[in-house]
Motif scaffolding. Structure first.
Motif, PDB file in Angstrom:
ATOM      1  N   VAL A   9       0.835  -1.207   0.000  1.00 48.12           N
ATOM      2  CA  VAL A   9       0.000   0.000   0.000  1.00 48.12           C
ATOM      3  C   VAL A   9       0.865   1.250   0.000  1.00 48.12           C
ATOM      4  O   VAL A   9       0.610   2.219  -0.733  1.00 48.12           O
ATOM      5  CB  VAL A   9      -0.960  -0.017   1.216  1.00 48.12           C
ATOM      6  N   SER A 466     -10.592  -1.506 -14.213  1.00 46.27           N
ATOM      7  CA  SER A 466      -9.535  -1.971 -13.316  1.00 46.27           C
ATOM      8  C   SER A 466      -8.358  -0.991 -13.314  1.00 46.27           C
ATOM      9  O   SER A 466      -7.198  -1.382 -13.235  1.00 46.27           O
ATOM     10  CB  SER A 466      -9.074  -3.380 -13.701  1.00 46.27           C
ATOM     11  N   TYR A 470      -8.772   3.029  -9.008  1.00 51.55           N
ATOM     12  CA  TYR A 470     -10.014   2.326  -8.681  1.00 51.55           C
ATOM     13  C   TYR A 470      -9.712   1.011  -7.969  1.00 51.55           C
ATOM     14  O   TYR A 470     -10.464   0.563  -7.104  1.00 51.55           O
ATOM     15  CB  TYR A 470     -10.834   2.052  -9.942  1.00 51.55           C
ATOM     16  N   GLY A 471      -8.596   0.387  -8.348  1.00 50.82           N
ATOM     17  CA  GLY A 471      -8.196  -0.842  -7.688  1.00 50.82           C
ATOM     18  C   GLY A 471      -7.831  -0.606  -6.230  1.00 50.82           C
ATOM     19  O   GLY A 471      -8.167  -1.411  -5.345  1.00 50.82           O
ATOM     20  N   LEU A 472      -7.141   0.510  -5.952  1.00 50.01           N
ATOM     21  CA  LEU A 472      -6.801   0.832  -4.566  1.00 50.01           C
ATOM     22  C   LEU A 472      -8.053   1.026  -3.724  1.00 50.01           C
ATOM     23  O   LEU A 472      -8.097   0.676  -2.544  1.00 50.01           O
ATOM     24  CB  LEU A 472      -5.947   2.104  -4.509  1.00 50.01           C
ATOM     25  N   GLU A 473      -9.079   1.620  -4.351  1.00 48.14           N
ATOM     26  CA  GLU A 473     -10.329   1.848  -3.628  1.00 48.14           C
ATOM     27  C   GLU A 473     -11.126   0.556  -3.463  1.00 48.14           C
ATOM     28  O   GLU A 473     -12.029   0.480  -2.627  1.00 48.14           O
ATOM     29  CB  GLU A 473     -11.164   2.901  -4.354  1.00 48.14           C
ATOM     30  N   GLY A 474     -10.838  -0.432  -4.316  1.00 42.81           N
ATOM     31  CA  GLY A 474     -11.412  -1.754  -4.120  1.00 42.81           C
ATOM     32  C   GLY A 474     -12.656  -2.073  -4.918  1.00 42.81           C
ATOM     33  O   GLY A 474     -13.008  -3.235  -5.079  1.00 42.81           O
ATOM     34  N   ALA A 475     -13.347  -1.046  -5.448  1.00 40.48           N
ATOM     35  CA  ALA A 475     -14.630  -1.308  -6.110  1.00 40.48           C
ATOM     36  C   ALA A 475     -14.517  -1.365  -7.627  1.00 40.48           C
ATOM     37  O   ALA A 475     -15.461  -1.761  -8.297  1.00 40.48           O
ATOM     38  CB  ALA A 475     -15.647  -0.243  -5.717  1.00 40.48           C
ATOM     39  N   SER A 547      -4.541  -1.609 -12.541  1.00 38.56           N
ATOM     40  CA  SER A 547      -4.304  -2.310 -11.290  1.00 38.56           C
ATOM     41  C   SER A 547      -3.474  -3.564 -11.554  1.00 38.56           C
ATOM     42  O   SER A 547      -3.536  -4.153 -12.637  1.00 38.56           O
ATOM     43  CB  SER A 547      -5.646  -2.695 -10.658  1.00 38.56           C
TER      44      SER A 547
END
Length: 614
Positions: A9, A466, A470-475, A547
């Motif tokens: 992270v 992806s 957006y990947g860091l945010e998870g959704a 991502s």
């Protein structure tokens, strides 16, 4: 395991910080601290531009040569192009900051280039350079200024002679757009003529037949119409006058010729170039129909000026590929982040000039993006400064869209067998809002027997992506993106949903509620049981990384510049192609084949309950 995850992270956040430190996403002109300019005039320095009068044969684009000499050359010397040519403090608005030093320049140049550009690499030792600049007609004269001290601490060394176009006010850069009915085309152009000087008109008609003349509306705006800096300060430039004419009652599938112009008060006419377009087919007409969709193209300079941190490197390639393919394109959708002017008003002229070969020939439909609309405390859904103070005014004025209210940039339009619902992600789209009601009405009102191909488009990714962040945010979506809308896409059986904002290309499987509903990759048939989501934000601006995780629904990803072309052969056959801007070749494709009964077929969450009554 937890330590490894934490390290990952932290590395991700470091990558985010480095990307922004390196200037990705910054308007190149914003690097110039023009208000800090000091005088360092030198009688032995010179800037000479030739020719001084251009456009003698009606050209709206010309190349000039800039020869410069400096007795104290440095590798960070640069040339700024100013228009109007006079750029001292006398042009500053009264509310500007106190004049801390002369010459107190309060307007940015429209472009710049370092003196050691390309073939002038020896400038720092010789003090001599010869640069080539491309100018477009922008309703005012030009001057070129030599600065030392780099972009952060500019020192004015020398100023050139003035350069002007033969008719600076000429009507230029027409852009077509669909009207509010299928048989209406709008023509918008820019000129230097106010309605007190000349009446704007379009001369038009079917090719080979008698031409008629239609009047045009005229709009403009001043600094007070804008919301903040730089649009109201160093980025301000008079936009001229924007005219729009409505060509109505067009015959379907017919070639029309047109030219824009002005009737002067003395009775003479000023005309632009001759153009032509093909009118739209009747809604539902069974014929070959071709649509191009992309986002985030921006503009770039063919003379190599204004380049900073590789800001919009794919823009010209995309433009040129569309021009090359123009005979096989019927309508274009540019779904947000149009110019990336970010408050530097001169760049809108540069963009309309760049796309003129396309927009003057086929409808050029735009959507609103964050770089057009977002500004704090102005009603945009995102409280950001991405528009540079434009707060939607430039996009709403420079281009026509068939919206009921152009300040609310959502609209529907049809082209033959296609129906398009264009959303505005810079205003709230969630359930219960005005826009949500529009989206549902747009999707529900189409007659799928006549217009089987239903397309949803918006700037931000309301569906699936992806993208790295957006990947860091998870959704893998814009926050709150699809929660309200996916039930509408499913209920009304939307074929394809397109997005920009993320600067790459990605295609999903037909999907509903995060699950692929078909396993095929290259051909789809049968009931419409899920929507294919496509990110097509690689029009030209700096690319976005993916991502490290590839979701199961992601069928194709490409870290490159490109656009999508849809070809409807008839009511039951559609071809999807993703083309790279670098070579125009197809790198991803699929086909859809189905019948009307497949559109009617009930799939999960698409049909109302049935009755047991006989």
């Amino acid at each position: 395991m937890e330590k490894s995850l934490l390290l990952l992270v932290l590395l991700s956040l470091l990558g985010f910080a480095l990307a922004h430190t390196n200037g990705f996403g910054e308007q190149p002109l914003s690097k110039i601290a023009i208000h800090r300019t000091t005088l360092a005039l030198n009688n032995n320095a010179s800037v000479i531009v030739s020719p001084s009068l251009v456009g003698l044969k009606g050209e709206d684009t010309e190349w000039v040569t800039v020869d410069l000499v400096s007795p104290n050359p440095s590798s960070d010397d640069w040339i700024g192009v100013f228009s109007p040519a006079k750029f001292n403090s006398s042009t500053c608005p009264p509310e500007n900051d106190p004049k801390e030093q002369t010459p107190y320049i309060c307007s940015s140049p429209i472009k710049y280039m370092f003196a050691n550009h390309e073939s002038n690499s020896q400038y720092a030792s010789t003090g001599k350079a010869s640069l080539r600049f491309q100018l477009i007609n922008q309703r005012a004269d030009f001057s070129f200024a030599l600065f030392s001290g780099g972009l952060a601490n500019p020192k004015l060394v020398a100023v050139s002679n003035f350069i002007s176009f033969d008719n600076p006010k000429a009507p230029l850069y027409p852009r077509l757009a669909q009207g509010k009915s299928w048989n209406e085309m709008t023509v918008t152009w820019t000129s230097g003529y106010d309605i007190n000087e000349a009446v704007p008109i379009v001369e038009w008609g079917r090719q080979g037949e008698t031409q008629s003349r239609s009047p045009a509306a005229t709009l403009t705006f001043d600094r007070t119409s804008l919301c903040g800096s730089p649009a109201r300060t160093v980025g301000w430039r008079d936009p001229g006058f924007i005219h729009t004419s409505f060509l109505k009652n067009l015959w379907p599938n017919s070639v029309y010729t047109y030219r824009v112009g002005h009737l002067l008060s003395k009775g003479s006419y000023i005309w632009g170039k001759n153009y032509s377009f093909k009118s739209s087919p009747y809604p539902g007409q069974n014929s070959l129909q071709r649509v191009v969709i992309f986002g985030d193209m921006g503009k770039a300079e063919r003379d190599g000026s204004n380049e900073y941190s590789n800001y919009q490197p794919g823009s010209l390639n995309t433009t040129d590929q569309l021009v090359n393919d123009l005979n096989d394109i019927d309508i274009v959708f540019h779904i947000g982040d149009i110019t990336y002017a970010n408050g530097y008003i001169s760049q809108w002229d540069q963009f309309t000039s760049q796309v003129e070969p396309i927009a003057s020939k086929v409808p050029y439909m735009i959507a609103s993006g964050n770089h057009e609309r977002d500004w704090p405390n102005t009603g945009s859904f995102y409280d950001k400064t991405d528009s540079g103070g434009e707060c939607g005014v430039l996009a709403e004025t420079m281009f026509y869209v068939p919206a009921e209210n152009r300040a609310k940039f959502w609209y529907s339009t049809s082209y033959g067998m296609f129906h398009f619902c264009i959303a505005d992600t810079e205003h709230d789209w969630r359930e219960g809002t005005e826009q949500y009601k529009f989206i549902e009405h747009c999707l529900a009102s189409v007659d799928r027997q006549k217009q089987p191909w239903l397309i949803f488009a918006a700037h931000r990714v309301l569906g699936y992506s992806s993208d790295y962040y957006y990947g860091l945010e998870g959704a893998f979506e814009e926050p709150m993106g699809r929660e309200s809308l996916q039930k509408l896409w499913q209920k009304y059986k939307v074929d394809l949903a397109f997005y920009g904002h993320v600067h790459n290309y990605e295609r999903s499987c037909p999907i509903y509620q995060n699950q692929c509903v078909k396993s095929e990759r290259s051909h789809y048939s049968g009931p419409v049981d899920g929507t294919i989501h496509v990110v097509v934000g690689g029009g030209g601006s700096h690319l976005s990384t993916f991502s490290g995780v590839t979701p199961r629904w992601s069928l194709y990803r490409d870290y490159d510049y490109g656009f999508v072309k849809l070809t409807a052969f008839n009511h039951s056959s559609l071809l999807f192609e993703y083309k790279k801007s670098s070579d125009g070749k197809v790198y991803d494709s699929f086909t859809i084949a189905r019948e009307y009964k497949d559109v009617l077929a009930c799939v999960h969450d698409s049909c109302a309950p049935t009755t047991l009554a006989s």
